[in-house]
Enzyme design. Structure first.
Site, PDB file in Angstrom:
ATOM      1  N   HIS A  36       8.899   2.774   9.808  1.00 51.73           N
ATOM      2  CA  HIS A  36       8.577   1.562  10.088  1.00 51.73           C
ATOM      3  C   HIS A  36       7.401   2.089  11.104  1.00 51.73           C
ATOM      4  O   HIS A  36       7.000   3.486  11.741  1.00 51.73           O
ATOM      5  CB  HIS A  36      10.067   1.756  11.082  1.00 51.73           C
ATOM      6  N   SER A  86       0.978  -1.277   0.113  1.00 49.29           N
ATOM      7  CA  SER A  86       0.116  -0.070  -0.311  1.00 49.29           C
ATOM      8  C   SER A  86       0.462   1.534  -0.518  1.00 49.29           C
ATOM      9  O   SER A  86       0.689   2.745  -0.301  1.00 49.29           O
ATOM     10  CB  SER A  86      -0.489  -0.296   0.896  1.00 49.29           C
ATOM     11  N   SER A 137       7.177   6.263  11.136  1.00 47.56           N
ATOM     12  CA  SER A 137       8.794   6.370  11.669  1.00 47.56           C
ATOM     13  C   SER A 137       8.578   6.454  10.183  1.00 47.56           C
ATOM     14  O   SER A 137       9.156   5.387   9.622  1.00 47.56           O
ATOM     15  CB  SER A 137       9.709   6.303  12.652  1.00 47.56           C
ATOM     16  N   ASP A 191      15.855  -1.375  11.960  1.00 48.06           N
ATOM     17  CA  ASP A 191      15.048  -0.013  12.458  1.00 48.06           C
ATOM     18  C   ASP A 191      16.175   1.528  13.324  1.00 48.06           C
ATOM     19  O   ASP A 191      15.387   1.982  14.057  1.00 48.06           O
ATOM     20  CB  ASP A 191      14.354   0.056  13.693  1.00 48.06           C
ATOM     21  N   LEU A 232      19.527  -5.230   4.891  1.00 46.88           N
ATOM     22  CA  LEU A 232      20.473  -4.850   4.089  1.00 46.88           C
ATOM     23  C   LEU A 232      21.815  -4.728   4.595  1.00 46.88           C
ATOM     24  O   LEU A 232      21.932  -3.682   6.008  1.00 46.88           O
ATOM     25  CB  LEU A 232      19.344  -3.554   3.803  1.00 46.88           C
ATOM     26  N   ASN A 263      13.573   3.932   5.198  1.00 44.53           N
ATOM     27  CA  ASN A 263      12.436   2.975   5.467  1.00 44.53           C
ATOM     28  C   ASN A 263      11.464   2.958   6.288  1.00 44.53           C
ATOM     29  O   ASN A 263      11.823   4.319   6.788  1.00 44.53           O
ATOM     30  CB  ASN A 263      13.539   2.094   6.109  1.00 44.53           C
TER      31      ASN A 263
END
Ligand code: GRF
Length: 190
Positions: A110, A15, A137, A146, A96, A108
């Protein structure tokens, strides 16, 4: 006008991928023209692949169970051959490594107020916690899960008695609001 080329990496529903593509592909933002020529899925059964078809977005599947270093090498090679400037992780369920992080700037998203609730169970843990707020975030990707520098965060207030699925929907809506904003901030720093 500077053209910047984004790739979106995902593993599931997609999404965020769809929202970013619809709001940013082929659009001008101040000095930038954003192009999103490529998506990559780490799972061949990810629903996001269907979304890519509907959007007309090229989607490569790299679903191998290879060792992290070899997997990352494949990713690097596809991203380089598509001249990608910025990598967008949107529900990409792989960590990664150092080589990847030294070659590409990646973002990214989160589903928590980092640094709280790192890891794969963030949404459940945040829902079950006794905190009165929850959030999402966007951060730069580092080789520690993260943990990269934060770019954008926002919160929602919890509603007493709210079901997990309603809570999840509100967090997703929040993600759709903050991810494009965070990408624009990151573009300005490229
Ligand atoms: C989002 O909740 C994101 O925070 C997490 O994975 C989920 C991806 O959702 N990293 P979708 O695939 O974009 O719908």
């Amino acid at each position: 006008m500077k053209e910047v080329r984004l790739a979106i990496l995902f593993s599931g529903n997609g999404s965020n991928l769809e929202n970013i593509y619809k709001n940013m592909n082929d659009k001008n933002f101040d000095d930038f023209l954003v192009k999103i020529p490529l998506a990559i899925s780490s799972r061949k059964d990810a629903y996001g692949i269907e979304r890519c078809k509907n959007l007309g977005l090229k989607c490569e599947i790299i679903a191998s169970k290879e060792h992290k270093v070899d997997y990352d090498k494949k990713l690097i090679s596809i991203l380089e051959s598509n001249n990608i400037n910025l990598v967008i992780l949107a529900g990409f369920m792989r960590i990664l490594g150092k080589e990847f992080c030294s070659k590409f700037i990646a973002l990214n998203i989160h589903p928590s107020i980092l640094p709280l609730f790192k890891g794969a169970n963030a949404l459940k843990e945040s829902y079950q916690s006794d905190m009165k707020i929850a959030g999402a975030s966007v951060h730069y990707v580092s080789d520690e899960l993260d943990s990269g520098e934060l770019i954008e965060q926002d919160i929602i207030y919890k509603i007493e008695g709210e079901s997990f699925s309603d809570f999840e929907s509100r967090i997703h809506a929040l993600e759709h609001k903050i991810y494009p904003k965070a990408i624009l901030k990151a573009l300005c720093k490229l």
